[in-house]
Motif scaffolding. Sequence first.
Motif, short mmCIF file in Angstrom:
data_model
loop_
_atom_site.label_atom_id
_atom_site.label_comp_id
_atom_site.label_asym_id
_atom_site.label_seq_id
_atom_site.Cartn_x
_atom_site.Cartn_y
_atom_site.Cartn_z
N GLN A 47 48.09 43.03 -6.28
CA GLN A 47 48.00 42.83 -4.84
C GLN A 47 49.11 43.58 -4.14
OE1 GLN A 47 48.35 38.96 -2.83
NE2 GLN A 47 46.53 38.31 -3.94
N ASN A 59 51.09 43.32 -0.80
CA ASN A 59 51.39 42.37 0.28
C ASN A 59 52.31 43.02 1.30
OD1 ASN A 59 51.12 38.95 -0.49
ND2 ASN A 59 50.41 40.54 -1.88
N GLY A 86 47.53 39.89 1.81
CA GLY A 86 47.44 40.36 0.44
C GLY A 86 46.18 41.21 0.31
#
Length: 427
Positions: A122, A124, A318
């Motif tokens: 992910q 972020n 995310g």
Amino acid sequence: MADLQAPRGTRDFYPEDLRLRSWLFDHFRAVARGFGFEEVDAPVVEHAELFTRKAGEEIVEQLYHFTMHDRHLALRPEMTPSIARMVLARAGGLRLPLRWFTVTQNWRYERMTRGRKREHYQWNMDLWGEPGVAAEAELIAAIFALLRRIGLGDGQVRVQLNNRALLEETLRAGVLATRPDAFAPLCVIIDKLSKIGADAVTQLLADPAGAVGLSPAEARDVVALLGVTSLDDAAAAAPADSRAIADLRRLFELLDAYGVADYVDFDASVVRGLAYYTGVVFEAYDAGKKLRAVCGGGRYDRLLETLGGPSMPAVGFGFGDVVIAELLADQGLLPALARGIDDVVAALGEAQRPAAIRVASRLRAAGRAVELAIGDARPKRIFADADKSGAARVWLVGPEEAARGVVKIRELATGAEREEPLDLSPP
Ligand code: HAM
């Protein structure tokens, strides 16, 4: 016999997979830096307690966790709690607003479907210390900047957004007046709407033994609100001085200034399945909504307090690596990535190897990616392999060239050949 399969849902990255991953991550990082964000990182193992909230979220049920030396530990399913922990540790000394980004591996024991794995990466971006929707606008603009960079031009992905505060305002006179803690589980249930349908959601909201406990009429009212897809309709249903509506209107004005408002829709059914969100929430989907969410985020102004810290507004998102790769593949947009070799250097015969090594070293010192042919191959094979590797040229040192103190260079694109002295300085 040991089971030699990787655990289900985990991922081996062969060179071609890792090339794609690095390509994507480079774009994540370039966009985040372009928005003035700094990269941070945290351990993949945390105290399980950091992640175990009591609102009935899927993410908590999916935790990979274990006990070691009396410590209950977990693999992080998401980055936000670790970021909050890091902010908390320096809460007094940080210059706000704080702009941090991460690119990390996360673990969730998911029921696997297309676009969902048990291990995913992910990207972020989180912005701390800014209460106004200028923060949301900046983050949503960053998502579109990324999409454009990787070839998903305007309109192929749409962002749907809502404000949890709208629901909160509506329910404040009702169930939330006496039980404000029912709000997080209420959102977690509503998030299931597209999966389980309106009737099942109504039932869960009105379950007397459940965490929310609305009256059947209240539950029906809440579910009716979720069908609203225009901000004007939402405004008509909200109190005249609704702060939540004013924030949404301002957010759309700012998104317009970024040139992305046309690809953002208001949708009252978007509430997100994580308990900590408090305000604007958003998710991005492929335009046909064939895949799961490409990314999701929102405002979580009370997370730091729930960890025992001071109050600090925060908003972030995310963005996973799995769904976006599926979407790029569907659209024929996966880039063809070469191995990144610039030059192949080969000796024809062991006696020429020291000369070839010197040529390779000289090129490497000049910053080029050089594959030094090892073993005993014929020129035909060397050229074919070099071609496949994507190299631009081949440097050959045969006995005849060595005797004359030169290396032969072939440009693979044109087949043109030339010679250079073996002891030449870098090109
Ligand atoms: P999330 O919606 O749970 O939010 O995950 C964000 C994105 O990560 C999803 O939209 C999806 O692209 C990807 N993702 C999540 N789970 C999986 C999975 N099992 N397999 C593949 N991809 C997955 C959060 O995690 C929040 N912490 C985001 C955030 C940051 N909110 C504020 N700041």
